[in-house]
Design a protein around this motif. Structure first.
Motif, PDB file in Angstrom:
ATOM      1  N   UNK A 184     -20.201  59.736   6.259  1.00 56.96           N
ATOM      2  CA  UNK A 184     -20.252  61.321   5.370  1.00 56.96           C
ATOM      3  C   UNK A 184     -20.001  60.714   4.606  1.00 56.96           C
ATOM      4  N   UNK A 185     -20.101  59.845   3.884  1.00 57.80           N
ATOM      5  CA  UNK A 185     -19.972  59.875   1.853  1.00 57.80           C
ATOM      6  C   UNK A 185     -20.592  58.310   1.822  1.00 57.80           C
ATOM      7  N   UNK A 186     -20.951  58.830   0.414  1.00 61.08           N
ATOM      8  CA  UNK A 186     -21.786  57.906  -0.125  1.00 61.08           C
ATOM      9  C   UNK A 186     -21.249  56.495  -0.837  1.00 61.08           C
ATOM     10  N   UNK A 201     -23.640  39.927  -1.858  1.00 64.35           N
ATOM     11  CA  UNK A 201     -25.285  38.438  -1.449  1.00 64.35           C
ATOM     12  C   UNK A 201     -25.729  39.980  -1.797  1.00 64.35           C
ATOM     13  N   UNK A 202     -26.067  41.307  -1.340  1.00 63.49           N
ATOM     14  CA  UNK A 202     -27.379  42.149  -0.948  1.00 63.49           C
ATOM     15  C   UNK A 202     -27.763  42.610  -1.819  1.00 63.49           C
ATOM     16  N   UNK A 203     -26.782  42.597  -2.790  1.00 63.11           N
ATOM     17  CA  UNK A 203     -27.198  43.411  -4.623  1.00 63.11           C
ATOM     18  C   UNK A 203     -26.987  42.213  -5.709  1.00 63.11           C
ATOM     19  N   UNK A 204     -26.749  41.109  -5.559  1.00 58.24           N
ATOM     20  CA  UNK A 204     -27.270  40.092  -6.371  1.00 58.24           C
ATOM     21  C   UNK A 204     -27.915  39.496  -7.053  1.00 58.24           C
ATOM     22  N   UNK A 205     -29.328  39.997  -6.572  1.00 56.22           N
ATOM     23  CA  UNK A 205     -30.507  40.036  -7.465  1.00 56.22           C
ATOM     24  C   UNK A 205     -31.216  41.264  -8.115  1.00 56.22           C
ATOM     25  N   UNK A 206     -31.236  41.453  -8.986  1.00 59.00           N
ATOM     26  CA  UNK A 206     -31.882  42.367  -9.764  1.00 59.00           C
ATOM     27  C   UNK A 206     -32.302  43.730  -9.319  1.00 59.00           C
ATOM     28  N   UNK A 207     -33.656  42.624  -8.962  1.00 59.28           N
ATOM     29  CA  UNK A 207     -35.040  43.149  -8.407  1.00 59.28           C
ATOM     30  C   UNK A 207     -34.533  44.311  -7.007  1.00 59.28           C
ATOM     31  N   UNK A 208     -33.405  43.862  -5.415  1.00 56.40           N
ATOM     32  CA  UNK A 208     -33.441  44.491  -4.442  1.00 56.40           C
ATOM     33  C   UNK A 208     -32.170  45.196  -5.074  1.00 56.40           C
ATOM     34  N   UNK A 209     -31.494  45.268  -6.136  1.00 53.41           N
ATOM     35  CA  UNK A 209     -30.157  45.381  -5.979  1.00 53.41           C
ATOM     36  C   UNK A 209     -29.996  47.388  -6.061  1.00 53.41           C
ATOM     37  N   UNK A 210     -28.856  47.687  -4.784  1.00 51.54           N
ATOM     38  CA  UNK A 210     -28.549  49.416  -5.303  1.00 51.54           C
ATOM     39  C   UNK A 210     -27.906  49.559  -6.172  1.00 51.54           C
ATOM     40  N   UNK A 211     -28.647  50.805  -6.872  1.00 51.22           N
ATOM     41  CA  UNK A 211     -28.115  51.266  -8.725  1.00 51.22           C
ATOM     42  C   UNK A 211     -26.435  51.538  -8.180  1.00 51.22           C
ATOM     43  N   UNK A 212     -26.937  52.624  -6.795  1.00 56.52           N
ATOM     44  CA  UNK A 212     -25.148  53.208  -7.353  1.00 56.52           C
ATOM     45  C   UNK A 212     -24.092  52.430  -6.536  1.00 56.52           C
TER      46      UNK A 212
END
Length: 263
Positions: free
Chosen positions: A23-25, A44-55
């Motif tokens: 229930x939380x971000x 690994x999922x967020x290492x590449x800036x173009x597919x990175x989730x900023x939060x």
């Protein structure tokens, strides 16, 4: 190595990066509670800036998490480098075996070459992505350390300013009273001239008294009495051996309403 290409943009345990967990971000506190395997997957999922989730990246690089994130990233980078070296060595060994088998072996070598080169390209790209992410994390840590150091220096300089102001007021009050200064007073006041702080790009050392005159006090019109006190202060500072000649020795006797001009 099964991680030849960078994984997709899905988050940890099959969830989308934007999914709320419990229930939380995903925030810094929740990321801190992840085990190493989960944290590595999220990195690994967020290492590449173009597919990175900023939060998520902000939570990974939060001051409470960034050192752990960087350690996880370094482990991924080391494993990838190890696998690349091993696969290269295996490929070279396979090439020698194929050539030793003649035409059949050479044909097998060329048939598997495209698959290996594709894996090598994807694995190399992933390795470079992790390397760039580590460089980014290292830069963020360095900037944070520098900012913290700057805040510490600023606090120390403010403390030194308050101390210098107190010494300056002590000297001004003594000059106004016109009393005889003790040697300890002169030694204290001399600190305003002997101690300094670095200023400017070249970090030139500026005496505390100059800092007070130029940077640390407000400019106000000088009255005659203030000018007299300033002259007394200068006399105290320039006296030989740190003692004012004006106040040295026993004070001369004076007679009130002396009509005979006796000193």
């Amino acid at each position: 190595m099964t991680r030849g290409a960078r994984p997709g943009a899905r988050g940890i345990m099959g969830r989308s990066p934007n999914t709320r967990l419990g229930g939380q971000l995903m925030d810094a506190r929740l990321i801190a509670a992840l085990n190493d395997e989960e944290l590595e997957k999220l990195f690994v999922d967020n290492a590449h800036p173009p597919v990175r989730d900023p939060e998520i990246w902000a939570a990974l690089t939060h001051p409470d998490n960034i050192h752990r994130t960087r350690g996880i990233a370094a482990g991924v980078h080391q494993r990838t480098a190890h696998v690349l070296r091993n696969r290269k060595a295996e490929r070279e060994q396979f090439q020698q075996e194929c050539h030793a088998r003649g035409a059949v072996g050479k044909r097998e070598w060329f048939e598997t070459r495209a698959e290996y080169e594709d894996w090598k390209r994807r694995a190399g790209n992933f390795h470079q992505t992790v390397q760039r992410a580590i460089s980014e994390l290292t830069r963020m840590v360095r900037d944070a350390n520098r900012a913290q150091g700057d805040r510490g220096v600023g606090a120390q300089r403010e403390t030194l300013r308050k101390l210098a102001l107190a010494v300056q007021r002590h000297q001004a009050a003594h000059a106004k009273a016109g009393g005889i200064a003790e040697q300890a007073d002169y030694e204290l006041w001399r600190m305003l001239d002997t101690l300094g702080v670095p200023v400017g790009e070249d970090q030139a050392l500026v005496p505390l008294r100059t800092m007070l005159d130029i940077y640390w006090t407000d400019v106000a019109p000088v009255t005659d009495s203030e000018a007299g006190r300033a002259e007394a202060e200068r006399s105290m500072r320039t006296a030989p051996a740190g003692q004012s000649g004006r106040y040295a020795g026993a004070p001369a006797a004076r007679h009130v309403h002396n009509t005979k001009d006796l000193a």
